[in-house]
Design an enzyme around this catalytic site. Structure first.
Site, PDB file in Angstrom:
ATOM      1  N   GLN A  32       4.369   0.661  -2.975  1.00 39.72           N
ATOM      2  CA  GLN A  32       5.398   1.006  -3.935  1.00 39.72           C
ATOM      3  C   GLN A  32       6.670   1.454  -3.208  1.00 39.72           C
ATOM      4  OE1 GLN A  32       5.225   0.480  -7.046  1.00 39.72           O
ATOM      5  NE2 GLN A  32       3.072   0.495  -7.671  1.00 39.72           N
ATOM      6  N   CYS A  78      28.438  -5.174  -5.464  1.00 37.60           N
ATOM      7  CA  CYS A  78      27.009  -5.272  -5.768  1.00 37.60           C
ATOM      8  C   CYS A  78      26.802  -4.729  -7.168  1.00 37.60           C
ATOM      9  CB  CYS A  78      26.177  -4.488  -4.749  1.00 37.60           C
ATOM     10  SG  CYS A  78      24.407  -4.421  -5.148  1.00 37.60           S
ATOM     11  N   CYS A  97       3.429  -3.020 -13.651  1.00 35.79           N
ATOM     12  CA  CYS A  97       4.877  -3.010 -13.420  1.00 35.79           C
ATOM     13  C   CYS A  97       5.614  -3.852 -14.442  1.00 35.79           C
ATOM     14  CB  CYS A  97       5.195  -3.489 -11.998  1.00 35.79           C
ATOM     15  SG  CYS A  97       4.718  -5.203 -11.676  1.00 35.79           S
ATOM     16  N   ASN A 111      -4.544  -3.136 -10.824  1.00 35.14           N
ATOM     17  CA  ASN A 111      -3.111  -2.995 -10.536  1.00 35.14           C
ATOM     18  C   ASN A 111      -2.560  -4.382 -10.196  1.00 35.14           C
ATOM     19  OD1 ASN A 111      -0.588  -1.903  -9.937  1.00 35.14           O
ATOM     20  ND2 ASN A 111      -1.135  -1.445  -7.827  1.00 35.14           N
TER      21      ASN A 111
END
Length: 375
Positions: A212, A11, A334, A307
């Site tokens: 979140q 990964c 973000c 947001n």
């Protein structure tokens, strides 16, 4: 942080794995300041808010692969085969502790994991959310109603294997699509909302609700918005893209009117339950279902909170906010690119304070909150 999966090239999702955490945070903070330099000149940057560099994720989105009786929980390799990542060090301990019991249950039930290259099988994803009180929301994403029936019949066994499972659902995604979930959600438990206690505020998450990924840093983000609001003492707050009410419920206060807008009716119902449970219900706090880019709340707001998703506000909402009579704006983002683009499209606003929040250690992603006032 050291990760065996990363070192073995099983990964490579965490692009910053192996970089000292302090260096990661400093680089992210510098990148945020540089990205906003042209639209936030003179802004006061608070120190970045961080949490632990490992064991911070409160939600797991696991691809289920392998074969019946021997599933893998994790990701897919380049050939579309399962890579089991149950020992990933990013998850909160209480979340990681659910993986083995759920793995044994899925193996015993014999539900066939979905084979992406072969386009056959039934169980596609397992999505688990962990609350600060150690409870869980468990979602199985399957292809057929028959598997929903299997999971419903197995609910007592699941509850025995994982007593902390407060909410269990089956999501049906019949199509061969590179998406996480389908449109049909079947709640198998009596309860459909997971309480998320953040200090003196409790949020409620439904199966599709956004929250979140990093509980500790999210708590700090809401605390920063509350501190800014306390310094401004607004009497009316409008919260666009309010979700389950994270900002709105933290900004609720006596003699203050708070109204949130969110497109998801499920999220609005969860936010309304949060207002009721926190003792801040109507008429002081209200949530409205609608598209934040087009809904225009009646009356003036002293403080507006936004947001938005990664794409940002968009030109219509940015133009409306630029022309509104609100005195202050808190923008939580973000994505630095869309944040900078939106701030440039709102020239009547001036950024006065900002802070970076490291929601995603080991990656380049970060959350940024900016307080703006009128020029």
């Amino acid at each position: 942080m050291q990760c065996d999966y990363f070192d073995a090239h099983r990964c490579r999702s965490c692009a910053l794995m192996g970089v000292p955490y302090g260096d990661q945070v400093r680089a992210k903070a510098s990148r945020a300041a540089e990205a906003l330099r042209g639209v936030a000149a003179g802004v006061e940057w608070h120190p970045p808010l961080t949490g632990p560099e490992s064991e911070f994720r409160n939600k797991a989105k696991l691809v289920v692969a392998g074969r019946a009786g021997a599933p893998t929980f994790g990701i897919l390799d380049r050939e579309g085969r399962g890579v089991d990542l149950r020992r990933c060090g990013l998850y909160e301990p209480g979340l990681a502790a659910t993986f083995d019991p759920l793995h044994r249950l899925v193996a015993e039930l014999g539900i066939v994991p979905y084979d992406v290259p072969g386009r056959r099988g039934d169980l596609k994803h397992l999505i688990v959310t962990h609350s600060p009180d150690g409870e869980h929301l468990v979602r199985f994403v399957v292809r057929s109603p028959g598997s929903v029936d299997v999971l419903r019949a197995a609910l007592p066994a699941l509850r025995s294997a994982l007593p902390s499972a407060r909410v269990v659902t089956a999501n049906v995604l019949a199509e061969h699509k590179a998406v996480l979930e389908g449109d049909t959600e079947v709640v198998l438990t009596d309860e459909s909302l997971l309480p998320i206690r953040l200090g003196d505020v409790t949020l409620f998450l439904g199966p599709r609700s956004f929250f979140q990924t990093n509980t500790r840093v999210a708590t700090g983000l809401y605390a920063q918005a509350r501190a800014w609001a306390e310094s401004l003492s607004p009497t009316v707050v409008h919260d666009y893209y309010c979700g389950v009410g994270g900002f709105a419920l933290h900004l609720a206060a006596p003699t203050r009117r708070v109204v949130g807008v969110e497109t998801s009716e499920e999220a609005v119902a969860a936010a309304t339950e949060g207002a009721r449970a926190n003792g801040t219900g109507s008429p002081d706090v209200e949530f409205v279902a609608g598209d934040a880019t087009t809904v225009r709340l009646e009356g003036s707001a002293d403080l507006v909170v936004v947001n938005p998703p990664r794409r940002g506000l968009g030109p219509e909402l940015a133009a409306w906010l630029d022309a509104s009579d609100a005195a202050h704006l808190v923008y939580s983002s973000c994505h630095l690119g869309s944040l900078g683009r939106d701030l440039a499209a709102m020239p009547s606003w001036r950024a006065v304070e900002a802070r970076a929040f490291d929601m995603f250690p080991q990656t380049d992603h970060l959350e940024t909150a900016v307080l703006l006032t009128r020029r």
